[in-house]
Design an enzyme around this catalytic site. Sequence first.
Site, PDB file in Angstrom:
ATOM      1  N   ASP A 332       0.800  -6.257  -2.219  1.00 26.69           N
ATOM      2  CA  ASP A 332       1.170  -4.750  -2.536  1.00 26.69           C
ATOM      3  C   ASP A 332       1.213  -4.539  -4.231  1.00 26.69           C
ATOM      4  OD1 ASP A 332       2.428  -2.341  -1.691  1.00 26.69           O
ATOM      5  OD2 ASP A 332       3.957  -2.862  -2.678  1.00 26.69           O
ATOM      6  N   GLU A 385      -3.963  -4.453  -3.291  1.00 26.39           N
ATOM      7  CA  GLU A 385      -3.958  -3.026  -3.364  1.00 26.39           C
ATOM      8  C   GLU A 385      -3.856  -2.611  -4.948  1.00 26.39           C
ATOM      9  OE1 GLU A 385      -0.969   0.467  -2.558  1.00 26.39           O
ATOM     10  OE2 GLU A 385      -0.382  -1.182  -3.077  1.00 26.39           O
TER      11      GLU A 385
END
Length: 652
Positions: A332, A385
Site C-alpha cells: 500500500d 500500489e
Amino acid sequence: MGDKTKGTKKEGKKAKKIPFPQKITEFDQYLFGQGTHYDIYTKLGAHVTQKDGEKGVYFAVWAPNASRVCLVGNFNSWDGSRHEMTRNEPNGIYDIFVPGLDVGEMYKYQITTKDGRQLFKADPYGNYAEMRPGTASIVTDLNGFKWSDRDWLDRRRKRDMKEEPLSIYEVHIGSWKKHPASDANPKGFYNYREFAHEAAKYVKEMGYTHVELMGIAEHPFDGSWGYQVTGYYAPTSRYGTPEDFMYMINYFHRNKIGVILDWVPAHFPRDSHGLAEFDGTCVYEYADPRKGEHPDWGTKIFDYSKNEVKNFLIANALFWVEKMHVDGLRVDAVASMLYLDYGKQDGQWVANKYGGNKNLEAIEFFKHLNTCLLGRNPGTMMIAEESTAWPRVTGRAEDDGLGFTFKWNMGWMHDFLDYMKLDPYFRKDNHNKMTFAMMYAYSENYVLVLSHDEVVHLKCSMINKMPGIYEDKFANLKAGYTFMMGHPGKKLLFMGQDFGQFQEWSEERELDWYLLGEDQHIWLKEYVKRLLHIYRKYRVLYDRDNAPGGFEWINADDCYRSIFSFVRLSKSGKKNLLFVCNFTPMVREDYRVGVPARRTYKLILDSDSPEFGGKAPQDKPLCYKAEKKECDGRKYSFAYSLPAYGVAVFEF
C-alpha cells in the site's frame, strides 16, 4: 559419546548448557542489528516453549531506549513489579521466560521511559490480539496447525506469474457478507473459516484466480479498513483466531485459489498501545517530524534508515508468505514512501543528502525487501500500489529498479473511468483516454485495477458511474469490462462490481446480494463470469502481457463512432482473439472490421446474447469468413452487425 547438554562432567569439566531454543543469542542480535534476521519473529514476541523441562512462555521485545521493561497480564494482575524483564546488549532487547503460562494469556509490556513515564504497549511481534476495543496481546501458538496445501505450494514454485492468468477478486471480509447482529457478534462478522467456504464457492464459480484481502493485520479502528496497523504479525481477531486464518488460507489453496494480502509498510497510527514512540522515543518512526509524520493522514512514518526497523518489516513480509502461506503482498501507498515531500507543503519535509525529494532509504528498503522475498519464494508476488511515473518499479534491483513483480496501473484506471463516466455524445472527443495506456503498457508489469478506492467517498459505485438510463448503465459496464479484459495487464475487480452493486461500498454493511434476484444484475454477473472464464481459457490474454507482439490495434482512431477494435496474438499463432467494442447507443448494422488474415472468425462472446439480456436472434451466425476487401488499412475484412453498446469477441 556423552550428552553434553545435560550438565554431566566430561574429563573433569562441567559441560556447557545450551540455551533453550527461543532464547535471544548474541548471533540473533548481530543479525537483527544488520537488518538480516529474516525470521526474527521466531525470537521476538511470545512463544510457548520449555526451559529446563518446564513448560511456559518466552517473551522478548526490542525497546532500546527504555530504562525498564516489565511483563504484565492477567497472570500477575497487571502488576509491573512482579515480572521484570532482562535487558540484552547491545540491541536493547528485553526478555523473560515465565513458567506455567500457556496459550490464551493476555499480556502487554510495561515500559518505563528514560524520563520516568510508564507506557503500556501491545507486542509488536505478537501473533494474536484482544478483540477491539481491547488492546492487549494474547499468547498463541502458530505451530499446531496442520497444513495440507503442499501441492499448491509445489506448483507455485514453478510459476512465473508474469506469464500466468491473474484475475483478482478484492474483498473486505467484514462487509462481504454479514450475519444478523447479536450480543456475541454485534457487527455480524463472518469467521475466517465461514468466509473461506462461502467465498471459495463464489470465486470458483466466477473464475477468479486469486482473492486479495483488505486489512488483515490487526488494527484498532474498523473505519481504517485495516490500513492503520498496530499488530503487524497478528491476523485481526475480528474474524477469529490465527488458526482460523491459517485454515482459510489452506482452504483457498485446496480449492486452487491464490491469496494476496494488502500490506502497509508506509505508516502506522499514533494509538498509545501501538508502535508510536514505543519506548518513549521514536524507535520505529523517524525522529524528525518532517520525515516521521504524515500531516494529512495523522500517522507516523517508519524510519527506513534503521536496520532493526527494516528487519521488522522485511521479516513481517516473509512471515505472511512463509509462515502463513500467502501467495503475494499488495504493498500500500508506495509513492508516499518514495517521495519525501508526499502530501507535504514547503517547510514540512526535509531533502535528501543530494537536495532531492527521493527517500533514498526507502528505495534501498524496497530493493532489499523484494530481492529477499521473491528470491526465497519463487512464484510469489510483490505488487506495488504506486500512483506516479516512478521508473522501473517492476525492474530488477540490479538494474536500479525496485524489484516488484507488478504495479497497479493507476493511470489506466483514471483514464478508463473518466471515459466511461462520459455521456456517449462526448466520448468522441476523449477517445485517446482509452488508447493512451498502450503508449506505456510495456514499461512495467501492470495490473489493471478497479479497486475499493474507486467506489467510496462519493465516487459512486461502478454501475452508477455509467451514463444513461437503467439498462444503458449495464450495457456500458459490460462494454467497459470487456475492453479491460482484452487490454494487456493482469486484472482486479472489487467485490460487488461484478454484479452491479448500486450503493457505494461501506465497511458497515454487507454487499447488496439481494440484487441477484433482479434480471439485469444476474445478466451482468453471468457476463463477467463468462469474461473471466474466457480470460483463463485463452493463454493469449495473459502470457504475452509484457510482449509488444501480443497486442495490435485494428482501429484505434474510430473516434466518431467510439468503436475500438484490436487483436491479442498468441506465440503459436493459434487461438488469437479479435475484440470489437462499441461505446455508443448507436446500432452499426453495416459495421465492417479489418482483420490480420483471411481466416474464419468464430464468435465466442456476444454481449447482445439473450443469456446476458440481449436481443440477438437465435439464428445469428457464429462464424464469419474474411474476404479480400480493404478496411482499417487491412487487406482482409468481414462485416458484422454491431448492436448498441455492442461487444463481440472472435477467435481465429
